[in-house]
Design an enzyme around this catalytic site. Sequence first.
Site, PDB file in Angstrom:
ATOM      1  N   SER A  78       0.834  -1.201   0.000  1.00  0.00           N
ATOM      2  CA  SER A  78       0.000   0.000   0.000  1.00  0.00           C
ATOM      3  C   SER A  78       0.866   1.247   0.000  1.00  0.00           C
ATOM      4  O   SER A  78       2.071   1.183   0.240  1.00  0.00           O
ATOM      5  CB  SER A  78      -0.915   0.003   1.219  1.00  0.00           C
ATOM      6  N   LYS A  79       0.227   2.384  -0.236  1.00  0.00           N
ATOM      7  CA  LYS A  79       1.009   3.628  -0.328  1.00  0.00           C
ATOM      8  C   LYS A  79       1.689   3.963   0.997  1.00  0.00           C
ATOM      9  O   LYS A  79       2.694   4.641   1.023  1.00  0.00           O
ATOM     10  CB  LYS A  79       0.139   4.775  -0.819  1.00  0.00           C
ATOM     11  N   ARG A  80       1.130   3.450   2.088  1.00  0.00           N
ATOM     12  CA  ARG A  80       1.745   3.753   3.394  1.00  0.00           C
ATOM     13  C   ARG A  80       2.962   2.873   3.683  1.00  0.00           C
ATOM     14  O   ARG A  80       3.775   3.199   4.528  1.00  0.00           O
ATOM     15  CB  ARG A  80       0.738   3.552   4.530  1.00  0.00           C
ATOM     16  N   ASP A  81       3.058   1.719   3.019  1.00  0.00           N
ATOM     17  CA  ASP A  81       4.176   0.800   3.305  1.00  0.00           C
ATOM     18  C   ASP A  81       5.514   1.416   2.961  1.00  0.00           C
ATOM     19  O   ASP A  81       6.518   1.158   3.597  1.00  0.00           O
ATOM     20  CB  ASP A  81       4.041  -0.493   2.484  1.00  0.00           C
TER      21      ASP A  81
END
Length: 508
Positions: free
Chosen positions: A267-270
């Site tokens: 995900s973009k947060r990873d």
Amino acid sequence: MERKVRVRFAPSPTGPLHIGGVRTALYNYLFAKKHNGDFLLRIEDTDQARYVEGAEKYIIDALKWCGITPTEGVGAGGDLGPYHQSERKEQGTYKKYVDQLLESGHAYYAFDTPEELDAMRERLKAEGGHSQQYDSASRNSMKNSLTLSAEEVQQKIEAGDKYVVRIKMPRNEEIKFKDIIRGYVVVDSSNLDDKVLFKSDGMPTYHLANVVDDYLMKITHVIRGEEWLPSGPLHVLLYRFLGWENEMPEFAHLPLILKPNGNGKLSKRDGDAGGFPVFPIEWKSEEEVFSGYRESGYFSEAHINMLAFLGWNPGTEQELFSLEELVQEFSLERVGKSGAKFDPDKTKWFNEQYLRAKSNEELAELIKPFANNANDELLAGVCGLMKERVSFTNEILEKGKYLFEAPTAYDAKTVKKKWKDDSSQIVADLITVFSNTEFNNEALETAFKEYIEEKELGFGKPMIAIRLAITGEGGGPSLFEIMELIGKEESINRLKVGIENIKKEPVA
Ligand code: GLU
């Protein structure tokens, strides 16, 4: 007659393009090029609620950086445009086909309010049915053109009541289609709901707009992410209901890109949490900032090469491929079904390989703007010495700082362990030796070896002593090459300063 291969990348401008999206674009591009086909860029911007300012520009800039150039569509032009769905909507493109579906009885108007839809779900839940969807079972108790009279429907539309147009899913019909990556996909239409195709404000939903555009743009292969696989049967039915079955594209649904530990979708947060980018280029908005591969110092060729391998492999040991080589080798048959784990170390490894493959002169050009007017020859020499030891070009200047200026400190650990009582004397001797030696790598090494042999010294102690004085560090590239690069005067000078300063370091 064989149709010309035409594929499309069809992002929605709802935010920055994640590397999963870039990979989809890349596979489409590779497939098109391999088959001498067309690669279209279509912007699916019908969902105004999710429209994000700057996202379209980001998509275009990101693809450009990656070298994934559309041959048709947004930014490239073409005969089958416009290539923004918002403009196609304005032209009434989708309305025409909704009317066709309504006339042939494959779609119907539905006037249910959000409250009525909630009530339906509650009722179905209470009855204990296995699904709470608007479908062939529940539609008969709802407010739609199948339950209302033709006059009532007409009145409502004329009165400006809000409506949606839903597909009329057949009951108990087997829908089967072939996915190039997954094989045959079979579903029972009774399990599918009557998806909304169109709204009274004239907006098509993704499903209708996507299918209509793929047909009108003569798309032959739909290559997209796995998350769209469940929409496949609906799309197949739309082709059938619109009478386009013979022009239906082939489907290929790409595997997910997984987190490094394999637990779920990347995900973009990873990215920022794990210290690696998940976006091709930096994204900055008022709400969020995400780092990009470009800004983190990755070569776009390395980035593309890495992405190509997230889901595909050539079936050989070869790992390094230029974009042209990927075009030659790529096939959808070699794309796997299972999720591809993102590997941050491997990603860096790819960059290192591309960095090392560049000539010293090419690298020197890249670092020149940051190198305080250092001359080209010195810069090329620095690059030659450092390129095996760095992952990114900007590290060449950072890690090779001592190639431009004398050290101002000496690595305390190395001094403590390796600087012995006689080290100063050894350096002093070597100053004399080197002063009378031609200043090139081989000559310096020969002179050094003769000296240690004569003094019956081992290799380690004298070597580390001069390395400390020259670089301030305990390790690094070949020392004699460093000395040749920085020259006689500078080297001798540093050795002298070293004798003075190194012993002054606190030795605990
Ligand atoms: N607009 C869709 C997306 O954003 C396109 C999906 C497809 O390729 O059909 O992913």
